[in-house]
Motif scaffolding. Sequence first.
Motif, PDB file in Angstrom:
ATOM      1  N   UNK A   1       0.800  -1.230   0.000  1.00  0.00           N
ATOM      2  CA  UNK A   1       0.000   0.000   0.000  1.00  0.00           C
ATOM      3  C   UNK A   1       0.829   1.275   0.000  1.00  0.00           C
ATOM      4  N   UNK A   2       2.154   1.174   0.113  1.00  0.00           N
ATOM      5  CA  UNK A   2       2.964   2.389  -0.037  1.00  0.00           C
ATOM      6  C   UNK A   2       2.898   2.898  -1.477  1.00  0.00           C
ATOM      7  N   UNK A   3       2.293   2.094  -2.365  1.00  0.00           N
ATOM      8  CA  UNK A   3       2.099   2.515  -3.759  1.00  0.00           C
ATOM      9  C   UNK A   3       0.875   3.423  -3.918  1.00  0.00           C
ATOM     10  N   UNK A   4      -0.053   3.386  -2.965  1.00  0.00           N
ATOM     11  CA  UNK A   4      -1.318   4.121  -3.110  1.00  0.00           C
ATOM     12  C   UNK A   4      -1.144   5.632  -3.297  1.00  0.00           C
ATOM     13  N   UNK A   5      -0.212   6.276  -2.604  1.00  0.00           N
ATOM     14  CA  UNK A   5      -0.020   7.709  -2.852  1.00  0.00           C
ATOM     15  C   UNK A   5       0.345   8.028  -4.300  1.00  0.00           C
ATOM     16  N   UNK A   6       0.972   7.087  -4.995  1.00  0.00           N
ATOM     17  CA  UNK A   6       1.344   7.317  -6.390  1.00  0.00           C
ATOM     18  C   UNK A   6       0.112   7.311  -7.287  1.00  0.00           C
ATOM     19  N   UNK A   7      -0.907   6.535  -6.902  1.00  0.00           N
ATOM     20  CA  UNK A   7      -2.163   6.538  -7.656  1.00  0.00           C
ATOM     21  C   UNK A   7      -2.836   7.903  -7.514  1.00  0.00           C
ATOM     22  N   UNK A   8      -2.856   8.429  -6.295  1.00  0.00           N
ATOM     23  CA  UNK A   8      -3.438   9.751  -6.088  1.00  0.00           C
ATOM     24  C   UNK A   8      -2.636  10.813  -6.821  1.00  0.00           C
ATOM     25  N   UNK A   9      -1.313  10.706  -6.802  1.00  0.00           N
ATOM     26  CA  UNK A   9      -0.471  11.662  -7.523  1.00  0.00           C
ATOM     27  C   UNK A   9      -0.798  11.652  -9.014  1.00  0.00           C
ATOM     28  N   UNK A  10      -1.022  10.460  -9.572  1.00  0.00           N
ATOM     29  CA  UNK A  10      -1.373  10.353 -10.994  1.00  0.00           C
ATOM     30  C   UNK A  10      -2.733  10.978 -11.257  1.00  0.00           C
ATOM     31  N   UNK A  11      -3.683  10.752 -10.351  1.00  0.00           N
ATOM     32  CA  UNK A  11      -5.020  11.325 -10.523  1.00  0.00           C
ATOM     33  C   UNK A  11      -4.963  12.849 -10.542  1.00  0.00           C
ATOM     34  N   UNK A  12      -4.183  13.430  -9.641  1.00  0.00           N
ATOM     35  CA  UNK A  12      -4.075  14.886  -9.559  1.00  0.00           C
ATOM     36  C   UNK A  12      -3.297  15.445 -10.754  1.00  0.00           C
ATOM     37  N   UNK A  13      -2.216  14.765 -11.124  1.00  0.00           N
ATOM     38  CA  UNK A  13      -1.381  15.247 -12.233  1.00  0.00           C
ATOM     39  C   UNK A  13      -2.120  15.170 -13.561  1.00  0.00           C
ATOM     40  N   UNK A  14      -2.880  14.106 -13.762  1.00  0.00           N
ATOM     41  CA  UNK A  14      -3.600  13.910 -15.020  1.00  0.00           C
ATOM     42  C   UNK A  14      -4.995  14.543 -14.997  1.00  0.00           C
ATOM     43  N   UNK A  15      -5.353  15.182 -13.844  1.00  0.00           N
ATOM     44  CA  UNK A  15      -6.680  15.800 -13.683  1.00  0.00           C
ATOM     45  C   UNK A  15      -7.781  14.799 -14.058  1.00  0.00           C
ATOM     46  N   UNK A  16      -7.647  13.629 -13.493  1.00  0.00           N
ATOM     47  CA  UNK A  16      -8.556  12.525 -13.805  1.00  0.00           C
ATOM     48  C   UNK A  16      -9.917  12.732 -13.150  1.00  0.00           C
ATOM     49  N   UNK A  17     -10.902  11.991 -13.677  1.00  0.00           N
ATOM     50  CA  UNK A  17     -12.264  12.055 -13.156  1.00  0.00           C
ATOM     51  C   UNK A  17     -12.785  10.650 -12.873  1.00  0.00           C
ATOM     52  N   UNK A  18     -13.794  10.595 -12.019  1.00  0.00           N
ATOM     53  CA  UNK A  18     -14.420   9.320 -11.694  1.00  0.00           C
ATOM     54  C   UNK A  18     -15.271   8.858 -12.877  1.00  0.00           C
ATOM     55  N   UNK A  19     -15.846   7.673 -12.753  1.00  0.00           N
ATOM     56  CA  UNK A  19     -16.677   7.124 -13.830  1.00  0.00           C
ATOM     57  C   UNK A  19     -17.886   8.022 -14.126  1.00  0.00           C
TER      58      UNK A  19
END
Length: 795
Positions: A445-463
């Motif tokens: 789970x130390x990988x989970x912050x990287x998922x959030x970083x990608x979401x913020x960097x890519x300005x991602x959206x939910x379904x």
Amino acid sequence: MGRAEERRARQRGGRRAAPKRSSGTAGTTGAFGAPGTTASPSVGGRAAARGRAAKAAGSGNTGGRSGKGVIRRLFTWKKIVGSLIGLVLLVMGGFVLLYMMTPIPAGNATAKLQSNVYKYSDGTVLARTGEINRENVDLAQVPKAVQHTFVAAENKTFYNDSGVDLKGTARGLVNTLSGKGAQGGSTITQQYVKNYYLNQNQTVTRKLKELVISLKLDRKKTKDYILAGYINTSYYGRGAYGIQAAAQAYYRKDAKDLTVEEGAYLASLLQAPNQYDWAIASDTGKKLVQARWNYVLNNMVQMHWLDAGQRQSMKFEVPKAPKGAPGMQGQTGYLVDAANAELEKQLVAQGTAASLGDAEALVRAGGWTITVNIDKKKQKDLEQAVKEQLTSKLDPKKRSVDGEVQPGAVSVDPKTGRVLAMYGGLDYFKHFRNNALRRDYQPASTFKPLILAAALEEQAKTQDGRAIDANTIYDGTSGRPVKGSAIGFSPPNEDDQNYGDITVQTAMNKSVNSVFAQMGVDVGMTDVLKVADSLGLDTKGLPAVPAQTLGSMGASPLEMAGVYATLDNHGRKVTPAIIKSAEHKDRTVNLPNPVGDQVISRTAADTVTSVLTGVVDDGTARTSVRENPARNGQQVAGKTGTSDNNKSAWFTGYTPDLVTSVGLFGEAKNGAQVGLKGATGLIPGSGRINGGGYPAQIWAAYTFEAMDEVSKFDLDTTQGAAVQPSVTPSLTQSPTSSPSSSPTTQKPTSAPPTTSAPATPSRPATQSPTTSPPSTSVTTPPASPEDPLNPNGQQ
């Protein structure tokens, strides 16, 4: 017409001369060419006219013909062939002169080796190496079949050639002149000459000397003499020079007792000793050395040195675990090996060495003064923290699992990239592999912050089109299938807990698998891995599948420390550097700047940092870090991790000035990965060791002792647990709004601290609005902070 006249006619124009007319034949009849008469005088006139016209035409084209004539005169076939012959003779003459003027020298200093000096960052001596681990043996003491393994591996024509490979040497010269470095092709004789008489430098002069000396040596010495010199001077890894030392290092036996299979492995090692050492090799390295082992034995069959039936029955056997070299006990050996590995990579990168094998030889040859970035005090603090919090509680005599716990840790300055402290294992003599550098365990789970970083960097959206940030609502139901993925994935939360609708902040605090699995799909796993790679985690070749959201790839504490240091450094890339400087009298090494370019935006990086303060103050690291009496108000961000079957447990955390990653790995004596459950005997219930347990305890004990002063994060963000709330959230807020919580109006889900206050002025509540205005209160996540005494704690 006589023969003489006919010859003169051919010389004049290739025609016979017209016969002279008699005066009596001139007349009308002759003019019409009647039989018996000669040709009309006009024919000769016309021929003469044509000759004069041809001459005139020729004189009009004199320039073009004269130009071609000059070229023909300058570049005739005779001159070209003559020039080539002259050049060949000149080269041959030069080579003969070189041959006559180049003697076989005495063994060089490299063959005798020098010491390397390793220093701490303050200049005090860390270690000295250079005592030669080598014992020369007569060739008669090496089984004939084992001798053949080296010939089969390196030079099948050794017993019949003249000591050189002209084609390979020519290729090497061309590559050197073009800056491409060496590309093999050397005979055993040439390699022995390079090792014993010359050096590893890639220069034309050295290659020419190698060629000449090899020819001379082959004429003056027997093949057995050369082969003995080669196997006694070569480097095999593990600090072993020569076949006798290698036999002891890899098989705990003398060279005279080696089998063909063992000899084939040692012969294979010479191509890349460290890369092919089974104890530290990557999966790729293991595949490569097995392929070369097969290559050696197959060549022996081809050369009729090994029976084909016997070959078929042979199986690759893993060599024994290595022992540390004298004077390298404790953490010293780990630090020296890590410094060597980093220096070797840099020598290849800057073109000083053509391969890692050549780089290893240059470093092992000695003469280096290597200053590391290791801070002596912080190194001592880290070693003490591991001992107090973990190793003093391990007792393999009482519990076999205690002998399978392998700790590793790395501490980095996020502003400079310097590696300030490193813990490689219990002892270099007891466990050769550096746990701080190994990347064969999951970071979980130390990988989970990287998922959030990608979401913020890519300005991602939910379904359903909502922007993903710290306040976005997700369904935290355990085992919920992800939506929007062609690959089905339904990860359970730890202990199968259901959280209902929760914010991303709370999901990070509680390490909720189902939320981050869905977030990874929402962002797109390709983008997640891309951002992770840019932050410093090597994701090349990994499949972009939802399962990666649980940190199922391999990673090392050094790697994770670099990733979190990049977040701490506001998105500027940090590549941890062990070496501060490397000096040598014969060569210069230019080290790259550990701090690189901006790889993600400052806002994205700072938002992740802000969110990770919640893990410490309200989440899985609360007991070990937040409530630690030594914290003294220090602001902290971090994330825990516990892998499947409890094979690894992590805590990677940071302050504004120090990033440290701690990992515990379950490793059996045979190298297999095993679980950590039940270790130390102090954990009741399931016996699980979580990231919020010993790893977080080690981190806190080290960090709060090592930090120079209390500091606060300077964050460019309006989100996350570290943000002072400005508006009290309402349960009727829309999920697309940005709620800010206030613990003064809502009851927090986790209990207040019992010993020290949280670092931030106010901690947000973990309750969150639902996706639609609820008729009752939202689901309150269960309070289950990770604790070594609480087996239900989350990762």
